[in-house]
Structure formats: C-alpha cells, structure tokens
Motif scaffolding. Structure first.
Motif, PDB file in Angstrom:
ATOM      1  N   ASP A 274       0.864  -1.179   0.000  1.00  0.00           N
ATOM      2  CA  ASP A 274       0.000   0.000   0.000  1.00  0.00           C
ATOM      3  C   ASP A 274       0.902   1.230   0.000  1.00  0.00           C
ATOM      4  N   PRO A 275       0.883   2.032  -1.085  1.00  0.00           N
ATOM      5  CA  PRO A 275       1.808   3.172  -1.154  1.00  0.00           C
ATOM      6  C   PRO A 275       1.544   4.207  -0.061  1.00  0.00           C
ATOM      7  N   ALA A 276       0.362   4.163   0.544  1.00  0.00           N
ATOM      8  CA  ALA A 276       0.063   5.116   1.629  1.00  0.00           C
ATOM      9  C   ALA A 276       0.909   4.814   2.872  1.00  0.00           C
ATOM     10  N   ARG A 277       1.494   3.600   2.932  1.00  0.00           N
ATOM     11  CA  ARG A 277       2.341   3.257   4.086  1.00  0.00           C
ATOM     12  C   ARG A 277       3.772   3.755   3.920  1.00  0.00           C
ATOM     13  N   THR A 278       4.128   4.159   2.689  1.00  0.00           N
ATOM     14  CA  THR A 278       5.518   4.602   2.479  1.00  0.00           C
ATOM     15  C   THR A 278       5.579   6.061   2.051  1.00  0.00           C
ATOM     16  N   SER A 279       4.430   6.650   1.686  1.00  0.00           N
ATOM     17  CA  SER A 279       4.468   8.001   1.123  1.00  0.00           C
ATOM     18  C   SER A 279       3.133   8.695   1.364  1.00  0.00           C
ATOM     19  N   ASN A 280       3.155  10.018   1.224  1.00  0.00           N
ATOM     20  CA  ASN A 280       1.905  10.771   1.167  1.00  0.00           C
ATOM     21  C   ASN A 280       1.374  10.552  -0.255  1.00  0.00           C
ATOM     22  N   VAL A 281       0.280   9.823  -0.374  1.00  0.00           N
ATOM     23  CA  VAL A 281      -0.142   9.370  -1.702  1.00  0.00           C
ATOM     24  C   VAL A 281      -0.517  10.533  -2.625  1.00  0.00           C
ATOM     25  N   GLU A 282      -1.127  11.571  -2.055  1.00  0.00           N
ATOM     26  CA  GLU A 282      -1.475  12.728  -2.893  1.00  0.00           C
ATOM     27  C   GLU A 282      -0.212  13.331  -3.510  1.00  0.00           C
ATOM     28  N   TRP A 283       0.808  13.474  -2.658  1.00  0.00           N
ATOM     29  CA  TRP A 283       2.077  14.027  -3.128  1.00  0.00           C
ATOM     30  C   TRP A 283       2.710  13.088  -4.169  1.00  0.00           C
ATOM     31  N   ALA A 284       2.716  11.782  -3.871  1.00  0.00           N
ATOM     32  CA  ALA A 284       3.342  10.812  -4.783  1.00  0.00           C
ATOM     33  C   ALA A 284       2.662  10.835  -6.153  1.00  0.00           C
ATOM     34  N   ARG A 285       1.335  10.958  -6.145  1.00  0.00           N
ATOM     35  CA  ARG A 285       0.609  10.984  -7.433  1.00  0.00           C
ATOM     36  C   ARG A 285       1.013  12.201  -8.261  1.00  0.00           C
ATOM     37  N   ARG A 286       1.133  13.353  -7.580  1.00  0.00           N
ATOM     38  CA  ARG A 286       1.550  14.565  -8.325  1.00  0.00           C
ATOM     39  C   ARG A 286       2.966  14.389  -8.862  1.00  0.00           C
ATOM     40  N   GLU A 287       3.804  13.767  -8.044  1.00  0.00           N
ATOM     41  CA  GLU A 287       5.195  13.534  -8.454  1.00  0.00           C
ATOM     42  C   GLU A 287       5.235  12.615  -9.691  1.00  0.00           C
ATOM     43  N   ILE A 288       4.404  11.581  -9.670  1.00  0.00           N
ATOM     44  CA  ILE A 288       4.347  10.651 -10.814  1.00  0.00           C
ATOM     45  C   ILE A 288       3.874  11.406 -12.066  1.00  0.00           C
ATOM     46  N   ASP A 289       2.834  12.200 -11.902  1.00  0.00           N
ATOM     47  CA  ASP A 289       2.300  12.952 -13.056  1.00  0.00           C
ATOM     48  C   ASP A 289       3.356  13.897 -13.623  1.00  0.00           C
ATOM     49  N   ASP A 290       4.055  14.625 -12.729  1.00  0.00           N
ATOM     50  CA  ASP A 290       5.081  15.569 -13.210  1.00  0.00           C
ATOM     51  C   ASP A 290       6.207  14.809 -13.916  1.00  0.00           C
ATOM     52  N   LEU A 291       6.589  13.678 -13.342  1.00  0.00           N
ATOM     53  CA  LEU A 291       7.657  12.869 -13.940  1.00  0.00           C
ATOM     54  C   LEU A 291       7.246  12.380 -15.332  1.00  0.00           C
ATOM     55  N   VAL A 292       6.028  11.838 -15.413  1.00  0.00           N
ATOM     56  CA  VAL A 292       5.575  11.275 -16.692  1.00  0.00           C
ATOM     57  C   VAL A 292       5.407  12.389 -17.730  1.00  0.00           C
ATOM     58  N   ASP A 293       4.909  13.547 -17.299  1.00  0.00           N
ATOM     59  CA  ASP A 293       4.804  14.679 -18.237  1.00  0.00           C
ATOM     60  C   ASP A 293       6.185  15.014 -18.799  1.00  0.00           C
ATOM     61  N   TYR A 294       7.157  15.074 -17.897  1.00  0.00           N
ATOM     62  CA  TYR A 294       8.524  15.437 -18.299  1.00  0.00           C
ATOM     63  C   TYR A 294       9.090  14.409 -19.286  1.00  0.00           C
ATOM     64  N   VAL A 295       8.969  13.139 -18.918  1.00  0.00           N
ATOM     65  CA  VAL A 295       9.579  12.082 -19.745  1.00  0.00           C
ATOM     66  C   VAL A 295       8.906  12.006 -21.115  1.00  0.00           C
ATOM     67  N   THR A 296       7.586  12.075 -21.132  1.00  0.00           N
ATOM     68  CA  THR A 296       6.882  11.893 -22.413  1.00  0.00           C
ATOM     69  C   THR A 296       6.948  13.143 -23.296  1.00  0.00           C
ATOM     70  N   ALA A 297       7.454  14.260 -22.737  1.00  0.00           N
ATOM     71  CA  ALA A 297       7.601  15.477 -23.559  1.00  0.00           C
ATOM     72  C   ALA A 297       8.892  15.459 -24.364  1.00  0.00           C
ATOM     73  N   SER A 298       9.685  14.406 -24.237  1.00  0.00           N
ATOM     74  CA  SER A 298      10.908  14.315 -25.042  1.00  0.00           C
ATOM     75  C   SER A 298      10.521  14.360 -26.526  1.00  0.00           C
ATOM     76  N   PRO A 299      11.171  15.227 -27.320  1.00  0.00           N
ATOM     77  CA  PRO A 299      10.790  15.318 -28.740  1.00  0.00           C
ATOM     78  C   PRO A 299      10.964  13.961 -29.425  1.00  0.00           C
ATOM     79  N   PRO A 300       9.913  13.441 -30.055  1.00  0.00           N
ATOM     80  CA  PRO A 300      10.028  12.103 -30.655  1.00  0.00           C
ATOM     81  C   PRO A 300      11.007  12.101 -31.829  1.00  0.00           C
TER      82      PRO A 300
END
Ligand code: NAD
Length: 349
Positions: A274-300
């Motif tokens: 359960d990720p809520a036992r290792t992290s603040n899940v709201e924060w982790a979700r935002r972090e995942i979204d920001d990470l994925v936005d960054y990675v997928t914005a690489s010019p193809p």
C-alpha cells in the motif's frame, strides 16, 4: 477475420464449458484470454486454446480446481494452484494477497503449480485497481526451455516475465510494465509461424545456435532458441525469476532434473504494498504525473511515434479492437475451430 469481443467471449466460454469447466471458471479463463487479444497480446489469448485442450486431455490441467493456501505466516502467503487453470488460480491468490496488503500494508505471495497464468499484467491491474503497487516475478516449467542464456547456443531458460504495476493517479491510468525477459514471447513466435511470417533479426537462434528469422525453428524436433532482451541483463533477470518464482515458491525450476511433459506451469512471486504506508499518496501521485509529463515530452525521433509509458500501447489497442473487432489470423482460427469441433462445439456466426 475480425470478431467482436462479445462473440469471441461467448464462443470461448462454450469451449471451456465443453471441456469440463463450470460456468464461473469458463467465464474467468475466457475473459482473461479475450482481454489478452484485446490488449494486443494475441500470443496470450485464444491462440492458446488448442494447447490448453491437449493439456486438459492429458490431465496436465485440472478443471474446476483453484488450489488453496498451504501456509500463512502473517502477510506471507504460500499458495498451491494444484494444476488448475492459472487464470482462475492466480486471480483468487491475488485477491488473498490484496486483502493481506490492505491489512498489514505489505504482502508476499508465493504461488506455485498454477497451469499457465497468461498475461501477468492482469494481476498487476487487479492490484492497481485497489490502489496497491505490485511487482511480479514469474517462471514457467513443465516444458522444454526456450531461451538461450547470454552467450549460450541452446535454450536453458523460459521466457520468464516480470511485471511492475503502479496505480492510477488523478491524471493518468495505471502504469503496467509487463514484459517477457526474452526478446520476443514464445507465443509471438507461434503467432508468426501460424500466420506465415518471419520474426525480426536478432530474436532467434536455430538448433545449431546460428541466428535466424524463421519462427519454425522453435517447433522443429530439435528446436532453436530465443535470445534474452538486453543481452546479459535480460538473462540475469530471467535467472532470478527462476529462483524467486521457482525455488522460493517450491514450484521447481526449469533444469532437466524436474519433469517436462509438454505442459506449461507457472510459479509467481508477488510483492504487493500500500503506497500510503511509504508516502503521502497525494504528493506521490503529483510527483508521478510531473515525472511522466517530463519524460513523455521528449521530442520524438519519429513524429508518428511519440514517447509512451508502459501500458499505453495495450490501452490504445484495446480501444481500437473494442471498436473495430479483434483480428484473428487464419491459422489460429482454423486450429481453434478444430479444437472446438472435437468437443462438439461449433462457432455460430
Ligand atoms: P511487449 O514487449 O509487447 O511489452 C512489454 C511492456 O512494454 C509492456 O508493459 C508495454 O506496455 C510496454 N511498451 C511497449 N511498447 C512501449 C513503448 N513504445 N513505450 C513504452 N512502453 C512500451 O510484451 P512481451 O514482453 O512480448 O510480453 C507479452 C505478454 O506475454 C505479457 O503480458 C507477459 O506477461 C506475457 N508472458 C507470459 C508468460 C507466462 O509464462 N505466463 C511468459 C512470457 C510472457
């Protein structure tokens, strides 16, 4: 040919019922196989049915058998599938691991003796749907090895898949990384052979250990071998899958001291937390979204192929196949109709 999800599901369910499964099991196994086709993994879909039917007849699959827990130590679960259909067995075992992870925050499932459990991502999706993170290591026994160890000329390992599943965030669906440790899954070699195509360069060795693109080499009396993905890295990952999912589940590993009777039995070591036992899940979700936005914005490099994340190709294929129908190649359809006919089932168009 193209066939709708509903028609295929109904036909496949009737085949499993005719082969001795109760209605619930027929529904679960058929839904797993059809979902594999929907998500683009035809190798793990209905093309497996003739092989499954042979194994039911040979007593290697025991219909209406979902096995059970053989040991429970807190949230450590040891589950024996008793050679039931893996799709039904692993679904039940995964539910137990989910319950244990909900209670204690972390669960370890050691699953053994499940007949082929199919597309591993399906168990990752099951956990992710409950907001849980999971990692699956899988081995496959009961048949000859198919993958050459890095630097070797002949097959000594299975195509051992690994999966990591991350639950959905507010902006993105669940991320499902679900992959064989071989350059190509054995089932995809079978699909290529059934549809008369060659596979890509660098995937296969023939029986002498020389490179080839002919999928038939994997079905000859003295078969060839598939290469690992990522050279020594995929090989290493496959070897640890054997140990985690075969030795530490007591399901056995692929070496020839263990029986090989042409079946396909999976072991799976699954960690669920359960990720809520290792992290603040709201924060982790935002972090995942920001990470994925960054990675997928690489010019193809190729504008027609933007950067994706694991799970995206399956979702896109599913949407398209739900809309347009599931393609089934002639060779696979012919074999499926023959297997159905032997059980007295005909396809009603
Ligand atoms: P694959 O190579 O098609 O995909 C592997 C992973 O890569 C997937 O998570 C996919 O979403 C991701 N992916 C694909 N293209 C991508 C891209 N452009 N960008 C980012 N991510 C991308 O899958 P595979 O290795 O051929 O495995 C197919 C299936 O076979 C899997 O479901 C696996 O579990 C199953 N399998 C089962 C067994 C068994 O014994 N039960 C054995 C081997 C494989």
């Amino acid at each position: 040919m193209l066939i709708t999800t509903e028609k295929l599901q109904a036909f496949v369910e009737s085949i499993f019922r005719a082969a001795g499964s109760n209605a619930g099991e027929a529904e679960v196994v058929a839904a797993h196989l059809v979902e594999a086709n929907l998500t683009g993994h035809d190798s793990h879909g209905i093309s497996l049915i003739p092989e499954y039917m042979k194994n039911v007849a040979a007593g290697n699959i025991r219909p209406n058998q979902v096995g059970g827990l053989v040991r429970r130590d807190g949230s450590i679960l040891v589950y024996d599938g008793n050679l039931g259909y893996g799709q039904a067995v692993a679904k039940v075992a995964t539910d137990l691991a989910i319950d244990a992870a909900r209670q204690s925050g972390l669960a370890l499932l050691a699953l053994r003796n499940a007949y082929h459990i199919g597309r591993i991502g399906s168990y990752g999706e099951q956990c992710a749907a409950q907001g849980l993170v999971s990692v699956q290591f899988v081995n496959a026994i009961g048949h000859q090895p198919r993958v050459a160890p890095h630097g070797g000329r002949d097959a000594r390992l299975p195509t051992n898949p690994v999966c990591v599943a991350i639950p959905a965030t507010d902006r993105r669906p669940a991320m499902i990384l679900d992959m064989a440790t071989s350059k190509i899954a054995q089932g995809k070699v079978r699909i290529a052979r059934n549809s008369g195509q060659h596979v890509g360069e660098g995937f296969l060795l023939d029986s002498r250990g020389e490179p080839t693109t002919d999928p038939q080499v994997m079905f000859d009396d003295v078969p060839g071998s598939i290469l690992s993905f990522g050279e020594h890295k995929g090989y290493g990952l496959s070897l640890v899958c054997e140990i985690l999912a075969g030795a530490f589940t007591e399901g056995t590993t692929i070496h020839p001291g263990n029986p090989q009777n042409g079946s396909a039995v999976n072991g799976m070591l699954m960690i669920v937390f359960d990720p809520a036992r290792t992290s603040n899940v709201e924060w982790a979700r935002r972090e995942i979204d920001d990470l994925v936005d960054y990675v997928t914005a690489s010019p193809p490099r190729d504008p027609a192929h933007p950067v994706l994340v694991p799970g995206d190709p399956e979702r896109a294929t599913k949407a398209q196949r739900r809309r347009d129908g599931i393609p089934v190649d002639d060779g696979t359809w012919k074999r499926l109709l023959e297997a159905a006919h032997e059980l007295g089932v005909n396809f009603a168009d």
